[in-house]
Design a protein around this motif. Structure first.
Motif, short mmCIF file in Angstrom:
data_model
loop_
_atom_site.label_atom_id
_atom_site.label_comp_id
_atom_site.label_asym_id
_atom_site.label_seq_id
_atom_site.Cartn_x
_atom_site.Cartn_y
_atom_site.Cartn_z
N GLU A 15 0.84 -1.22 0.00
CA GLU A 15 0.00 0.00 0.00
C GLU A 15 0.87 1.26 0.00
O GLU A 15 1.95 1.28 0.59
N LYS A 19 1.77 4.08 -6.74
CA LYS A 19 1.44 3.41 -8.01
C LYS A 19 0.45 4.21 -8.85
O LYS A 19 0.62 4.32 -10.06
N SER A 20 -0.57 4.73 -8.19
CA SER A 20 -1.61 5.45 -8.95
C SER A 20 -1.06 6.73 -9.58
O SER A 20 -1.37 7.03 -10.74
N GLU A 42 -7.00 -4.04 -10.93
CA GLU A 42 -7.48 -5.26 -10.28
C GLU A 42 -7.59 -5.05 -8.78
O GLU A 42 -6.68 -4.44 -8.20
N ARG A 53 -14.80 -6.30 -6.32
CA ARG A 53 -13.92 -5.35 -5.62
C ARG A 53 -14.61 -4.79 -4.37
O ARG A 53 -14.01 -4.67 -3.31
N PHE A 72 -10.51 -12.93 -5.81
CA PHE A 72 -9.50 -12.23 -6.63
C PHE A 72 -9.28 -12.96 -7.95
O PHE A 72 -9.15 -12.34 -9.00
N ARG A 76 -10.00 -11.71 -11.77
CA ARG A 76 -8.89 -11.75 -12.77
C ARG A 76 -9.32 -12.49 -14.03
O ARG A 76 -9.07 -12.04 -15.15
N ASP A 97 -2.89 -2.28 -13.13
CA ASP A 97 -2.62 -1.83 -11.77
C ASP A 97 -2.93 -3.02 -10.86
O ASP A 97 -4.06 -3.21 -10.46
N ARG A 98 -1.94 -3.82 -10.61
CA ARG A 98 -1.96 -5.11 -9.90
C ARG A 98 -2.45 -6.24 -10.82
O ARG A 98 -3.29 -6.04 -11.68
N TYR A 99 -1.87 -7.42 -10.54
CA TYR A 99 -2.25 -8.61 -11.33
C TYR A 99 -1.90 -9.84 -10.51
O TYR A 99 -1.92 -9.79 -9.27
N ALA A 102 0.03 -10.13 -7.13
CA ALA A 102 -0.60 -9.59 -5.92
C ALA A 102 -1.24 -10.72 -5.09
O ALA A 102 -1.17 -10.70 -3.86
N THR A 103 -1.84 -11.69 -5.76
CA THR A 103 -2.48 -12.78 -5.01
C THR A 103 -1.43 -13.66 -4.33
O THR A 103 -1.63 -14.15 -3.22
N GLN A 107 -2.34 -12.97 -0.58
CA GLN A 107 -3.05 -14.13 -0.04
C GLN A 107 -2.07 -15.26 0.29
O GLN A 107 -2.26 -15.99 1.24
N ARG A 150 -5.71 5.32 3.58
CA ARG A 150 -7.07 4.80 3.39
C ARG A 150 -7.40 3.79 4.48
O ARG A 150 -6.58 3.48 5.33
N PHE A 154 -7.94 -4.20 3.63
CA PHE A 154 -6.52 -4.56 3.56
C PHE A 154 -5.66 -3.59 4.35
O PHE A 154 -4.76 -3.98 5.07
#
Ligand code: TYD
Length: 210
Positions: A15, A19-20, A42, A53, A72, A76, A97-99, A102-103, A107, A150, A154
């Motif tokens: 986090e 990235k954004s 994602e 989401r 997730f 995807r 933006d993530r793929y 990330a999992t 996870q 935020r 997560f």
């Protein structure tokens, strides 16, 4: 002769890595250069994906780690079949933006879901849409969480969780040195932006010479 396919570029990181901001800057740069691009996020960027989401980020009920993983993966699979495959045919650059990583990081390394199983599920969900390049924006999660500010499911997790995610990402990067480029996200925004551009331009060059 094989058909031209766009570059698939994924952005990853814990986090609050910026990235954004970097995605926005890269888009502006690509637009000015006349390079055709699209950005997908994602989980999300499809009707089902955005619904998933919402559950993943804001569900009040308890989600098991495995249920979370499957959600997730579902998002995807939907996004890849509905949008990514087509975008790769039409655009020069597809930014995710993530793929899949990330999992594995969140996870798998973060929550302890079986890594082998996640890799198998990712394989199905990704199909042939495997990233050409992945940029890992690396930052100390203690700094990242403050920057992000935020409060979703997560971000509420303990710092120890985010530390495991970061170490997980670094491990994935070590296992995939050709695909994954690490950028120190603590650096100045323009400095990070320049590094992102160089990585992408190199990737574009190497696909042209294929
Ligand atoms: P998002 O608002 O996109 O976060 P960010 O701006 O940091 O990318 O929310 C996505 C959240 O979902 C983020 O905390 C990371 C998490 N996530 C997973 O845990 N596993 C995954 O496979 C993906 C794609 C995201």
């Amino acid at each position: 002769m094989s058909k031209k396919r766009g570059i698939l570029l994924s952005f990853e990181g814990v986090e609050g890595t910026g990235k954004s901001t970097q995605t926005r800057r890269l888009c502006k740069y690509l637009k000015n250069k006349g390079i055709k691009y699209t950005v997908l996020r994602e989980p999300g960027s499809s009707v089902l994906g955005e619904q998933i989401r919402h559950i993943l980020l804001y569900s009040k009920g308890k989600l098991s780690n495995f249920a979370e993983t499957l959600l997730f993966i579902a998002a995807r699979d939907q996004l890849r079949r509905q949008k990514i495959d087509a975008a790769l045919e039409e655009k020069d650059v597809v930014i995710l933006d993530r793929y899949a990583d990330a999992t594995i990081a969140y996870q798998g390394y973060g929550s302890g879901v079986d890594l082998k199983l996640i890799r198998e599920l990712n394989k199905i969900a990704m199909g042939a849409a495997i990233p050409d390049v992945t940029i890992l924006f690396d930052i100390d999660p203690g700094i990242g969480l403050v920057r992000s500010g935020r409060n979703d499911r997560f971000e509420k997790r303990k710092l120890a969780f985010h530390e495991r995610v970061r170490q997980g990402y670094l491990r994935i990067a070590k296992e995939n040195p050709k695909r994954i480029k690490i950028i120190n996200a603590k650096e100045d925004v323009v400095c990070v932006q320049d590094k992102v551009r160089v990585i992408l331009l190199n990737a574009l060059k190497s696909t042209k010479s294929r």
